[in-house]
Design an enzyme around this catalytic site. Structure first.
Site, PDB file in Angstrom:
ATOM      1  N   GLU A 297       0.836  -1.211   0.000  1.00 52.14           N
ATOM      2  CA  GLU A 297       0.000   0.000   0.000  1.00 52.14           C
ATOM      3  C   GLU A 297       0.864   1.252   0.000  1.00 52.14           C
ATOM      4  O   GLU A 297       0.500   2.274  -0.584  1.00 52.14           O
ATOM      5  CB  GLU A 297      -0.967  -0.009   1.193  1.00 52.14           C
ATOM      6  N   HIS A 300       1.644   2.103  -3.507  1.00 53.71           N
ATOM      7  CA  HIS A 300       0.536   2.853  -4.121  1.00 53.71           C
ATOM      8  C   HIS A 300       0.576   4.313  -3.658  1.00 53.71           C
ATOM      9  O   HIS A 300       0.396   5.245  -4.443  1.00 53.71           O
ATOM     10  CB  HIS A 300      -0.808   2.247  -3.712  1.00 53.71           C
TER      11      HIS A 300
HETATM   12 ZN    ZN Z   1      -2.370  -3.085  -5.177  1.00 53.85          ZN
END
Ligand code: ZN
Length: 534
Positions: A297, A300
């Site tokens: 994450e 991201h």
């Molecule tokens: Zn992902």
């Protein structure tokens, strides 16, 4: 390098048939008005994102119905704003203006991408949009029950209904702008991966599959295997959080503009400039799940934090595709986080935090354990080597489901056949097999391939970064990650929607997307670990 920016004629062609142009204002004023309208629509999306984040992290279950109403209202307002006839008039007028003469200028990129969105949204008949919105919650409900009862037959009629609606959606979307030979599947795929075509992806995936299937067989039968018990010992949750936050901070996640919370499903959501949320879940007896979930994450998040804030609320300030997004999460999770040099730095710290579990372990033992490979029926729990075979199976199945070549009722058999073939495993139940993912019951068709594109793009980008920064491993071993992050910011993040995903990869790496780098990275890591020859 074969980059093909789309020019003015293309935009004009898409709009000319339906929308009267506004030729009364000067282009700069028209562009300002367009951005004001679009940024307002973006504020609605970001408000929805915040409500969804709260729903996942904090909302009491009793608030579900009210939250549903709030989100439905915002979604309706957003759609209304972005398909407002005035947006069409402005886009049409700007398509011929001097502002878009240079196809890579900010105005040209924004006009091109907003035209694409406008066209997509306006081509969908309202009745179809409403029918899908009504069907999806019911289909989700049926999926949850079918999965619980392990009975695909109960979900099959709903899958059929979703497929019929998505077929209608694709028929509404598909036009000449997709080029010759485009399929209904392409029209759906285009929403998640602009410009991608199933035929190209199939070619890319076929090359990958030929590398992966024998590799999985060799690893499964290797005599050398990791200590599978090591990372399933007791890892106190507060200390897991501490280590995850330290790693997140070290690789560049800014806690001044972002936060980490716990939620049942890990995700990353960008609320707005200076406000980014990531979530994870911590399990006492599973070190890998939360630690690498956080790094994923964070990958991201770093992409979102690297977009140019002055373009926030416009396509130029947005991530270009799900595939590129996933390339960033996978790069940090696997290429960096599962590297030996990363753990040269973090393993001593992990040993101090978890003396009972790791005190007697060696770095090599630990490094092998974080790179455990095991073919299984479950996608979400799959490792770096087997993961893409799960995706390739879904990509192949969803195409024939959409054409109707594979009737929904026959999915379990076809699913089991693919799994036996690609992974050497057979799901024992429907729940363990074709009912495991939520995507299809939510109408997300054409979404799965972006996961594997992300793995391929991520490996190709990492290989290029390594060529540019030959001492990356030395940097990682010292706990330094800024060199890599700067390279990604410069070559990927800051571009937003400026280039199509494949063009972005080609510009950053000097070659077209290929499965070569991913396969090479796997061979370089797993052949010595499992002591196999390739
Ligand atoms: Zn992902």
């Amino acid at each position: 390098m074969g980059v093909r920016p789309r020019g003015r004629l293309w935009t004009r062609y898409l709009l000319a048939s339906t929308i009267p142009c506004d030729t009364t204002m000067d282009p700069a004023a028209q562009y300002d008005e367009l951005l004001t309208r679009v940024r307002e629509a973006f504020l609605l999306t970001s408000t929805s994102a915040l409500l969804s984040w709260d729903e996942q992290c904090y909302m009491p279950p009793g608030g579900a119905a009210h939250r549903g109403n709030q989100l439905a209202l915002l979604a309706g307002l957003h759609h209304e704003r972005l398909t407002h006839p005035r947006i069409g008039e402005l886009l049409c007028a700007l398509a011929d203006s001097s502002l878009v003469a240079d196809p890579l200028a900010p105005a040209a990129v924004n006009v091109r991408e907003l035209t694409r969105t406008y066209r997509r949204l306006s081509r969908l008949p309202r009745m179809l949009v409403e029918e899908l919105a009504r069907t999806i919650p019911l289909s989700q409900h049926a999926w949850v029950a079918a999965r619980r009862d392990n009975k695909f037959a109960d979900f099959a009629p709903w899958l059929n209904k979703i497929l019929t609606l998505k077929r209608h959606e694709a028929e509404a979307l598909l036009d000449d702008s997709y080029g010759p030979g485009a399929t209904l599947y392409d029209a759906l795929l285009d929403e998640y991966e602009p410009g991608a075509r199933a035929a190209d992806i199939a070619e890319l995936f076929a090359g990958l599959r030929n590398e992966l299937v024998p590799l999985v067989t060799k690893i499964t039968h290797a005599r050398q295997q990791p200590n599978r018990e090591l990372l399933r010992r007791e890892f106190p949750l507060d200390r897991q959080r501490l280590l995850a936050e330290e790693a997140a901070r070290a690789v560049g996640f800014d806690f001044h503009t972002g936060r980490l919370d716990t939620a049942p499903h890990p995700f990353c959501t960008h609320i707005g400039p200076g406000d980014l949320r990531i979530t994870t879940r911590f399990k006492t007896n599973d070190f890998n799940d939360s630690f690498f979930g956080v790094l994923h994450e964070v990958g991201h998040a770093l992409y979102e934090q690297g977009l140019e804030p002055e373009h926030y609320g416009t396509p130029l300030g947005e991530a270009v595709s799900l595939g590129i997004h996933e390339s960033q999460s996978r790069l940090w999770e696997n290429a960096v986080g599962r590297s030996r040099s990363f753990w040269q730095h973090f393993f001593p710290r992990a040993q101090r935090l978890f003396p009972d579990a790791l005190g007697a372990a060696t770095l090599d033992e630990f490094y092998f354990a974080v790179n455990e490979v095991e073919a299984g029926p479950n996608r979400v729990q799959a490792d770096e080597v087997t993961y893409n075979l799960h995706i390739i199976a879904r990509f192949e199945l969803e195409q024939v489901l959409l054409t109707g070549e594979l009737p929904a009722a026959d999915l379990p058999g076809a699913w089991a056949e693919k799994y036996r073939h690609y992974l050497g495993v057979t799901p024992v139940t429907d729940s363990e097999g074709c009912l495991q993912d939520i995507h299809w019951c939510e109408g997300l068709l054409g979404y799965f391939p972006t996961y594997t594109l992300g793995n391929l793009y991520g490996a190709q980008l990492f290989a290029a970064a390594r060529r540019a920064l030959p001492d990356l491993d030395v940097q990682f071993a010292r706990g330094e990650f800024a060199g890599l992050l700067d390279w990604l910011r410069e070559n990927v993040h800051r571009h937003g929607h400026r280039f199509r995903p494949t063009e972005l990869v080609e510009r950053a790496t000097g070659e077209k997307p290929s499965p070569r780098h991913f396969a090479a990275a796997l061979a370089a890591k797993f052949a010595p670990l499992y002591e196999i020859s390739l």
